[in-house]
Structure formats: C-alpha cells, structure tokens
Write a protein that holds these residues in place. Structure first.
Motif, mmCIF file in Angstrom:
data_model
loop_
_atom_site.group_PDB
_atom_site.id
_atom_site.type_symbol
_atom_site.label_atom_id
_atom_site.label_comp_id
_atom_site.label_asym_id
_atom_site.label_seq_id
_atom_site.Cartn_x
_atom_site.Cartn_y
_atom_site.Cartn_z
ATOM 1 N N UNK A 67 0.824 -1.214 0.000
ATOM 2 C CA UNK A 67 0.000 0.000 0.000
ATOM 3 C C UNK A 67 0.854 1.258 0.000
ATOM 4 N N UNK A 68 1.948 1.246 0.761
ATOM 5 C CA UNK A 68 2.871 2.392 0.758
ATOM 6 C C UNK A 68 3.454 2.589 -0.628
ATOM 7 N N UNK A 69 3.813 1.487 -1.288
ATOM 8 C CA UNK A 69 4.351 1.573 -2.644
ATOM 9 C C UNK A 69 3.310 2.160 -3.597
ATOM 10 N N UNK A 70 2.068 1.745 -3.455
ATOM 11 C CA UNK A 70 0.998 2.272 -4.303
ATOM 12 C C UNK A 70 0.805 3.765 -4.075
ATOM 13 N N UNK A 71 0.779 4.210 -2.817
ATOM 14 C CA UNK A 71 0.648 5.632 -2.529
ATOM 15 C C UNK A 71 1.827 6.410 -3.114
#
Length: 102
Positions: free
Chosen positions: A35-39
């Motif tokens: 999720x951090x990578x997506x953000x």
C-alpha cells in the motif's frame, strides 16, 4: 593445486537464511508495504503532472528558472517511478546474490 582453484572463506557464515512464516503478521506487513508503494506511485504521477505543467508554463512564458525547475522535477519524478516500480526486483536480485556463495 593452483591458487585460483583454492576456495577462500572470506567471512564466517552463521547459517541464517530468510524464511516466511516465522513470525505472525507477515501477510499484514506485506499488505502495508504494498500500500505504501501504491501511494508512492500515485504521488509520483501527481508530481510528474505538476512538473510537466511547470515546464510547459515556464517555456511558454519565458520563465527560464521555472522551465529548468520543471525539467528537474520531471526527471526526479521519472527516477522515483523507476525506483518504486523496480524496488521488489532490485531487492530480490541483490538478495539472491548472497545465496550464490559456495
């Protein structure tokens, strides 16, 4: 035996290898990191759009400083996108290098 054929042990191998499932919460941690990578990727898309707009505005208005800053922002955003997209492969590649020592 020639000196090239000898096996040289450069460091002590403690015999520790990564294993999945050793601690609870691994699936949650993977989900959080994904999720951090997506953000991060979404933020880079926004940064790239703003940088390209500043570059175009600076070019058409004669603002050389704004044009230069827009170019720098576009290059940095492209580099960040490359790094975020390739992060998993880079870590996997260098992690596998350590397991090839005999």
């Amino acid at each position: 035996m020639s000196p090239l054929a000898e096996h040289v042990l450069l460091a002590f191998d403690p015999g520790i290898t990564p294993s999945g499932g050793g601690l609870p919460g691994l699936a949650v941690l993977k989900n959080v990191v994904s999720s951090i990578n997506l953000f991060g990727i979404i933020a880079v898309v926004g940064a790239l759009a703003v940088s390209l707009a500043v570059w175009a505005w600076g070019h058409h208005s004669g603002g050389h400083q704004a044009e230069a800053n827009g170019k720098k922002g576009a290059v940095v955003a492209a580099g960040a996108a490359l790094g975020l997209g390739a992060a998993n492969g880079i870590v996997a590649f260098f992690s596998a290098l350590g397991s090839q020592v005999q």
